[in-house]
Scaffold this active site. Structure first.
Site, short mmCIF file in Angstrom:
data_model
loop_
_atom_site.label_atom_id
_atom_site.label_comp_id
_atom_site.label_asym_id
_atom_site.label_seq_id
_atom_site.Cartn_x
_atom_site.Cartn_y
_atom_site.Cartn_z
CD GLU A 209 63.81 61.54 34.78
OE1 GLU A 209 63.60 61.96 35.86
OE2 GLU A 209 63.86 62.19 33.72
CE LYS A 211 69.35 62.54 25.16
NZ LYS A 211 68.41 62.93 24.18
NE ARG A 216 63.56 69.52 27.46
CZ ARG A 216 64.90 69.92 28.08
NH1 ARG A 216 65.79 69.63 27.29
NH2 ARG A 216 64.88 70.55 29.34
CG PHE A 295 61.87 65.28 31.47
CD1 PHE A 295 62.46 66.45 31.78
CD2 PHE A 295 61.81 65.00 30.27
CE1 PHE A 295 63.10 67.23 31.03
CE2 PHE A 295 62.51 65.75 29.21
CZ PHE A 295 63.08 67.02 29.48
CE LYS A 372 74.02 64.98 25.40
NZ LYS A 372 73.53 65.93 24.34
#
Length: 507
Positions: A209, A211, A216, A295, A372
């Site tokens: 996905e 980033k 957040r 997400f 990540k």
């Protein structure tokens, strides 16, 4: 308990690198606390007072404490009550009220207590007592299984209350802590990998996905009531009406969503991170709108999804919030993962997150299921000054002031250096010893906290990017800077320029 006993424990914890020794010291002091002291004490140890921000900054603290007391008399309860007073002060006269509270508190505190209180107020307690260490100490002190304590802390989002339950609660009370719509939980965290292909090799089939370079958010909805929390679990619902509106439009009654919010430019691309954070932190409406992207989903209409695999959670997320899902694909192919990573970067995003499709949602944990991947930039900068360390680094020069070269004098004298940030990350004990000796020989002047040096030492710094800044004269600040190595092979005149760093700014 006297505050001095807690401060002494914090100093012992800061002075050792042994996790076991840290846990032992913390467990010993936690086991001696009175029930109403537990939550405040845990907050002080991890640098997160239960009152949150109390409206006091460096300017308000400057000289406010006065002369320290000769002997320890303050209790943990006294400090907690003073923070209540500071948090409650508002409106006309609040500045004077806070000053009076600080004077009274400071007059009863010893020198080292004043230092500890200052760090608590500024959120700068650095004892090495990270939340994971304190959680283990709570389990030790209460003789409870570590996994039970960790899960309760994750699902309640309140380590202090978890400690109180663990140490004083009835049998089964700690185990009964569960997911509650409207109460934030600690977000799941990600490890790192150098490439998307390497991440795929580690987790297998995964959701790759984008980033996003945003903020957040965790969104809770129960009926028409919506609450939005930050990654630090602060309630910012009033700041993000556009996110609330999206949440109310979803085809659900109760839901908990995990995601990011960011602002977009006229072409639909992401605005610079600073634009998002300026809007995110605003208490009044702004012209710049925030767009939510989700997400993960933790709960839907009475069904907890924490322990279900990501594949199941993504199915539910697509059903209820498809138009607001972060872009991505499910794949086990390293080449496809690299393609998605390139597409994310080309679209102006940070990189990708690679998430194993069989992974549960491990709230508050940094495991190997989420990885990540984002490019790391390295630049050669010049040390302009160094701050004395605290805690375990007391007596060593630690926090580096970093400058970029300005060959044309756009932000000062031609051939000078423009400060762009600070860092103490990445410094080993060996480097700390070396730079303490090295920079003492280059000193030009000093203050109580900082030694300023001749701008001749080049250090290679890794950063995740830059952001616009009004603090530094070049208008740019480093993001997540850490030391890679010193460059004794390079003169300061060959350091990277402020113009190069400014070129990294988007928009």
């Amino acid at each position: 308990m006297l505050l001095d006993e807690l401060v002494a424990t914090a100093e012992r914890v800061a002075a050792t690198r042994s996790r076991l020794a840290k846990v032992d010291a913390l467990a010993e002091v936690l086991g001696r606390l009175e029930p109403d002291e537990i939550a405040p004490a845990v907050g002080f140890l991890v640098g997160k007072a239960r009152q949150g921000r109390v409206g006091v900054g460096w300017r308000g603290l400057s000289g406010a404490m006065g002369e320290p007391a000769d002997a320890a008399s303050l209790t943990i309860a006294d400090l907690d009550a003073a923070l209540d007073e500071l948090a409650a002060a508002s409106g006309a006269g609040s500045t004077a009220a806070r000053a009076a509270t600080l004077r009274d508190l400071g007059s009863r505190a010893t020198g080292r207590e004043q230092d500890f209180i200052t760090r608590v107020l500024l959120g700068e307690v650095r004892t090495g007592a990270l939340e994971g260490v304190v959680t283990d100490a709570i389990a030790r002190a209460a003789d409870r299984p570590g996994e039970v304590v960790r899960r309760a802390a994750m699902l309640s989002g309140d380590l202090g209350e978890t400690a109180r339950l663990a140490l004083t609660g009835a049998p089964g009370e700690l185990e009964s802590v569960g997911l509650v719509v409207g109460r934030p939980v600690q977000p799941m965290l990600a490890a790192s990998a150098p490439t998307a292909a390497a991440a795929i090799e580690q987790v297998g089939e995964a959701s790759v996905e984008y980033k996003l370079d945003g903020a957040r958010i965790q969104v809770h909805r129960s009926g028409d009531e919506v609450r939005v929390f930050t990654r630090n679990l602060a309630d910012i619902t009033h700041r993000v009406p556009e996110v609330v509106e999206v949440a109310r439009g979803l085809p659900v009654t109760d839901v908990i969503l995990d995601g990011e919010t960011l602002s977009l430019d006229e072409d639909g691309g992401p605005r610079p991170f600073q634009d998002t954070m300026a809007r995110f932190g605003a208490d009044v409406a702004r012209e710049v709108l925030l767009h939510p992207w989700f997400f993960d989903v933790l709960h839907v209409d009475g069904r907890d999804l924490l322990d279900e695999p990501l594949s199941a959670r993504l199915g539910e997320l697509e059903r209820i919030a498809g138009p607001h899902r972060i872009p991505g694909e499910v794949t086990a192919d390293p080449e496809s993962a690299e393609r998605i990573s390139r597409e994310a970067l080309a679209a102006g995003h940070e990189g990708v997150l690679v998430k194993g499709v069989e992974s549960p949602y491990a709230a508050g944990r940094r495991g190997s299921s989420w990885i990540k991947v984002k490019p790391v930039h390295t630049y050669d900068l010049v040390v302009l000054g160094v701050e004395w360390g605290s805690g375990r680094r007391t007596g060593w020069l630690s926090n580096l002031h970093l400058g970029a070269f300005d060959p044309v004098g756009e932000f000062g004298e031609p051939g000078g250096f423009v400060m762009v940030g600070k860092t103490f990350k990445g410094l080993t004990d060996e480097l700390l010893r070396w730079q303490t000796e090295h920079f003492a020989q280059l000193e030009t002047r000093r203050t109580a906290s900082t030694v300023f040096v001749e701008p001749t030492t080049v250090v290679e710094i890794a950063i995740d990017g830059v952001q616009r800044s009004t603090r530094y004269p070049g208008g740019v600040a480093l993001r997540f800077a850490r030391v890679k190595r010193y460059r004794d092979d390079k003169p300061a005149a060959e350091a990277d320029t402020i113009q190069t760093l400014r070129g990294l700014l988007r928009g």
